[in-house]
Design an enzyme around this catalytic site. Structure first.
Site, PDB file in Angstrom:
ATOM      1  N   LYS A   1      15.411   9.051 -10.333  1.00  0.00           N
ATOM      2  CA  LYS A   1      14.697   9.622  -9.184  1.00  0.00           C
ATOM      3  C   LYS A   1      15.011  11.098  -8.985  1.00  0.00           C
ATOM      4  CE  LYS A   1      13.187   5.656  -6.757  1.00  0.00           C
ATOM      5  NZ  LYS A   1      12.874   4.981  -5.538  1.00  0.00           N
TER       6      LYS A   1
ATOM      7  N   LYS B   1       8.733   0.312 -15.350  1.00  0.00           N
ATOM      8  CA  LYS B   1       8.439  -0.716 -14.348  1.00  0.00           C
ATOM      9  C   LYS B   1       7.245  -0.299 -13.478  1.00  0.00           C
ATOM     10  CE  LYS B   1      11.125   0.430 -10.262  1.00  0.00           C
ATOM     11  NZ  LYS B   1      11.642  -0.105  -9.041  1.00  0.00           N
TER      12      LYS B   1
ATOM     13  N   LYS C   1       5.662   2.035  -6.973  1.00  0.00           N
ATOM     14  CA  LYS C   1       4.794   2.656  -5.955  1.00  0.00           C
ATOM     15  C   LYS C   1       4.619   4.150  -6.209  1.00  0.00           C
ATOM     16  CE  LYS C   1       7.117   0.224  -2.251  1.00  0.00           C
ATOM     17  NZ  LYS C   1       8.494   0.653  -2.012  1.00  0.00           N
TER      18      LYS C   1
HETATM   19  N1  AQP Z   1       8.107  -3.637 -11.081  1.00  0.00           N
HETATM   20  C1  AQP Z   1       8.831  -4.492 -10.375  1.00  0.00           C
HETATM   21  N2  AQP Z   1       9.003  -5.757 -10.799  1.00  0.00           N
HETATM   22  C2  AQP Z   1       9.736  -6.644 -10.069  1.00  0.00           C
HETATM   23  N3  AQP Z   1      10.320  -6.329  -8.881  1.00  0.00           N
HETATM   24  C3  AQP Z   1      10.158  -5.073  -8.433  1.00  0.00           C
HETATM   25  N4  AQP Z   1      10.581  -4.442  -7.308  1.00  0.00           N
HETATM   26  C4  AQP Z   1      10.150  -3.165  -7.303  1.00  0.00           C
HETATM   27  N5  AQP Z   1       9.432  -2.927  -8.414  1.00  0.00           N
HETATM   28  C5  AQP Z   1       9.415  -4.091  -9.132  1.00  0.00           C
HETATM   29  C6  AQP Z   1      11.393  -5.069  -6.275  1.00  0.00           C
HETATM   30  O1  AQP Z   1      10.738  -4.875  -5.029  1.00  0.00           O
HETATM   31  C7  AQP Z   1      11.715  -4.775  -4.001  1.00  0.00           C
HETATM   32  C8  AQP Z   1      11.394  -3.621  -3.101  1.00  0.00           C
HETATM   33  O2  AQP Z   1      11.531  -2.430  -3.772  1.00  0.00           O
HETATM   34  P1  AQP Z   1      11.513  -1.067  -2.954  1.00  0.00           P
HETATM   35  O3  AQP Z   1      10.169  -0.741  -2.528  1.00  0.00           O
HETATM   36  O4  AQP Z   1      12.531  -1.080  -1.902  1.00  0.00           O
HETATM   37  O5  AQP Z   1      12.009  -0.027  -3.962  1.00  0.00           O
HETATM   38  P2  AQP Z   1      11.793   0.130  -5.462  1.00  0.00           P
HETATM   39  O6  AQP Z   1      12.532  -0.890  -6.236  1.00  0.00           O
HETATM   40  O7  AQP Z   1      12.191   1.531  -5.719  1.00  0.00           O
HETATM   41  O8  AQP Z   1      10.224  -0.128  -5.643  1.00  0.00           O
HETATM   42  P3  AQP Z   1       9.195   0.826  -6.294  1.00  0.00           P
HETATM   43  O9  AQP Z   1       7.860   0.223  -6.272  1.00  0.00           O
HETATM   44  O10 AQP Z   1       9.686   1.277  -7.627  1.00  0.00           O
HETATM   45  O11 AQP Z   1       9.151   2.015  -5.268  1.00  0.00           O
HETATM   46  P4  AQP Z   1       9.346   3.539  -5.512  1.00  0.00           P
HETATM   47  O12 AQP Z   1       8.323   3.911  -6.528  1.00  0.00           O
HETATM   48  O13 AQP Z   1       9.130   4.130  -4.161  1.00  0.00           O
HETATM   49  O14 AQP Z   1      10.752   3.708  -6.015  1.00  0.00           O
HETATM   50  C9  AQP Z   1      13.082  -4.680  -4.680  1.00  0.00           C
HETATM   51  O15 AQP Z   1      13.692  -5.944  -4.595  1.00  0.00           O
HETATM   52  C10 AQP Z   1      12.732  -4.374  -6.092  1.00  0.00           C
HETATM   53  O16 AQP Z   1      13.698  -4.893  -6.987  1.00  0.00           O
END
Ligand code: AQP
Length: 344
Positions: free
Chosen positions: A121, A205, A208
């Site tokens: 990040k 992965k 968002k």
């Molecule tokens: N691709 C994924 N596959 C399975 N699980 C996932 N999670 C996120 N992406 C995947 C799980 O969703 C939960 C919430 O995640 P979060 O929004 O708090 O943060 P994150 O993991 O950083 O999700 P993103 O989508 O990748 O957001 P950004 O892009 O903002 O960083 C967690 O339990 C995560 O494991």
């Protein structure tokens, strides 16, 4: 070395959080939300919209409030019941921040420097990353341990952070001679959907914050958009094989098979038993149909909740009260254990 943390004998409790940083996607649903819903009947559950984590990256204040309601609406639409699980906004339980500071003085710089999410990040310009982004996993440890949560359902991407929470709990218990005070939280990662990959690059992965909207299925996408994204998903010209071993160097194909299996509640191999030998021209329409059929009821309920922000706020208010009531005695004990003049 004796494992002081493992002598924890308190009740089992589940905690997890989702950041209000934009639209939830299929990865969040399969990796997190769907597991939350399954756990609420068997466990004492606390689910948080982790807005304090969101501000580790720049956020527009007006959007943060709306996004917080959106994630709460998604929790409810996915099937969480606020009479069973606690649903609240992290910032409404300030004990997270207090415990985070105490844990900052327990965690070691070297531990945090190994965290891959910070490296990803922060990117190349790590000097300009916020201190909060670096400290993110310590706040996450505080989120979990301020409720003495024993189990944490998350996607595979969060495994390393969970290990850090365990290290912090163990070090706190040992250094302050408080055997079994904090539990060592167990990740609940296994199961289908633990790692859903981008539709455009099977090695990344689904996220968002990916600049390409075509890389993910958002819970807010309508049926046509979902189908279009699956149609445009990156694949290769080969038909699907007969066994999963043959997909080891085809990450995009493997991801689509994994999504189908996770939504259909079957094994990856079952999908190949049905579609092996067929090309993506046949498989993608079947996958689209399954994705739309699985997500449409959630999207509909999500829109109904969003139309009633006062009802969402009421859920968050009540959840915040319940969360604060659980955290208060834990913080008070921590202050006593650490030797502060007042328990607080
Ligand atoms: N691709 C994924 N596959 C399975 N699980 C996932 N999670 C996120 N992406 C995947 C799980 O969703 C939960 C919430 O995640 P979060 O929004 O708090 O943060 P994150 O993991 O950083 O999700 P993103 O989508 O990748 O957001 P950004 O892009 O903002 O960083 C967690 O339990 C995560 O494991």
């Amino acid at each position: 070395m004796t494992d002081t943390a493992n002598s924890y004998t308190g009740p089992e409790r589940v905690f997890s959080g989702v950041q209000p940083t934009g639209n939830l996607h299929l990865g969040n649903y399969l990796g997190a939300l769907r597991k939350f819903v399954l756990l609420q009947d068997s466990h004492d559950c606390i689910f948080s919209v982790v807005d304090l984590h969101a501000i580790t990256m720049p956020q527009e204040p007006g959007a943060l409030k709306e996004n917080t309601r959106q994630i709460a609406a998604a929790f409810l639409a996915a099937g969480l019941d606020p009479d069973k699980a606690i649903i609240f906004a992290q910032s409404s339980s300030p004990a997270h921040m207090e415990l985070c500071w105490y844990f900052n003085c327990v965690a070691r710089m070297g531990w945090l420097e190994r965290m891959t999410q910070f490296k990803e990040k922060a990117g190349k310009d790590k000097e300009r990353a916020s201190v909060g982004l670096f400290d993110y996993p310590v706040l996450q440890a505080a989120d979990i341990l301020v409720y003495k949560a024993t189990h944490v359902p998350v996607g595979e991407d969060q495994k390393q952070h969970l290990e850090l929470s365990r290290d912090i709990a163990e070090k706190f218990n040992r250094e302050y001679d408080a055997p079994g005070f904090f539990p060592q939280p167990e990740p609940l990662i296994k199961g289908p959907g633990a790692r859903i990959m981008s539709l455009k690059d099977g090695t990344k992965k689904m996220s968002k914050s990916d600049p390409s909207d075509l890389s993910r299925i958002n819970l807010t996408d309508d049926a046509d958009t979902m189908a279009r994204k699956i149609k445009k998903a990156k694949t290769d010209p080969e038909p699907l094989p007969a066994s999963m071993n043959e997909l080891s160097d085809r990450p995009e194909a493997r991801n689509l098979v994994g999504i189908y299996a996770a939504l259909n509640g079957c094994e990856d191999q079952d999908v190949l038993n049905e579609y092996g030998g067929q090309g993506f021209g046949a498989f993608k329409p079947a996958l689209s149909e399954l994705v739309v059929e699985s997500l449409a009821p959630i999207t509909n309920r999500f829109n109904e909740w969003l139309a009633d922000p006062a009802a969402i706020d009421a859920v968050l208010e009540k959840g915040g009260e319940r969360a604060r009531a659980i955290a208060a005695p834990v913080i008070s004990d921590v202050r006593d254990i650490m030797g502060f003049w007042k328990k607080g």
